[in-house]
Design a protein around this motif. Sequence first.
Motif, PDB file in Angstrom:
ATOM      1  N   GLN A  80      15.339   9.802  36.677  1.00 46.77           N
ATOM      2  CA  GLN A  80      15.143   9.157  35.381  1.00 46.77           C
ATOM      3  C   GLN A  80      13.661   8.954  35.101  1.00 46.77           C
ATOM      4  OE1 GLN A  80      17.637   5.721  36.077  1.00 46.77           O
ATOM      5  NE2 GLN A  80      19.231   6.511  34.717  1.00 46.77           N
ATOM      6  N   ASN A  81      12.916   8.547  36.106  1.00 48.91           N
ATOM      7  CA  ASN A  81      11.480   8.304  35.928  1.00 48.91           C
ATOM      8  C   ASN A  81      10.726   9.587  35.594  1.00 48.91           C
ATOM      9  OD1 ASN A  81      11.600   5.541  36.306  1.00 48.91           O
ATOM     10  ND2 ASN A  81      11.254   5.676  38.506  1.00 48.91           N
ATOM     11  N   LYS A  84      11.602  10.830  32.092  1.00 49.00           N
ATOM     12  CA  LYS A  84      11.006   9.953  31.081  1.00 49.00           C
ATOM     13  C   LYS A  84       9.508  10.236  30.931  1.00 49.00           C
ATOM     14  CE  LYS A  84      10.552   5.035  30.068  1.00 49.00           C
ATOM     15  NZ  LYS A  84      10.889   3.676  30.549  1.00 49.00           N
ATOM     16  N   SER A  88       8.204  12.722  27.639  1.00 48.54           N
ATOM     17  CA  SER A  88       7.787  11.778  26.576  1.00 48.54           C
ATOM     18  C   SER A  88       6.687  12.352  25.731  1.00 48.54           C
ATOM     19  CB  SER A  88       7.283  10.486  27.203  1.00 48.54           C
ATOM     20  OG  SER A  88       8.335   9.865  27.885  1.00 48.54           O
TER      21      SER A  88
END
Length: 88
Positions: A80-81, A84, A88
């Motif tokens: 997830q990190n 993201k 982004s």
Amino acid sequence: MFTIFHSESIWTGTDMKKFNEIRDVLDREGIPYKYKVKDRLGDWNGSGTFRGSVGSAGIPADQSKQYEILVEKKDMAQAQNVIKIKLS
């Protein structure tokens, strides 16, 4: 060992470009994943497939497939990190 019982869905959608971008990020970061592709028009509705019963009118061609990416539960936070940050 990567099994369905030890994995979670990190992304589900119909956008093939985003599907491939996420897979590329996971590959670069060395995070193992599996994916599923579901043909939404090929779903069985009891008397045949959805497409066979009502056709494909009204369903954009780029949304006829649904993609899902799964990662191991232990790798979920890391995945997830990086997604993201990188997307982004």
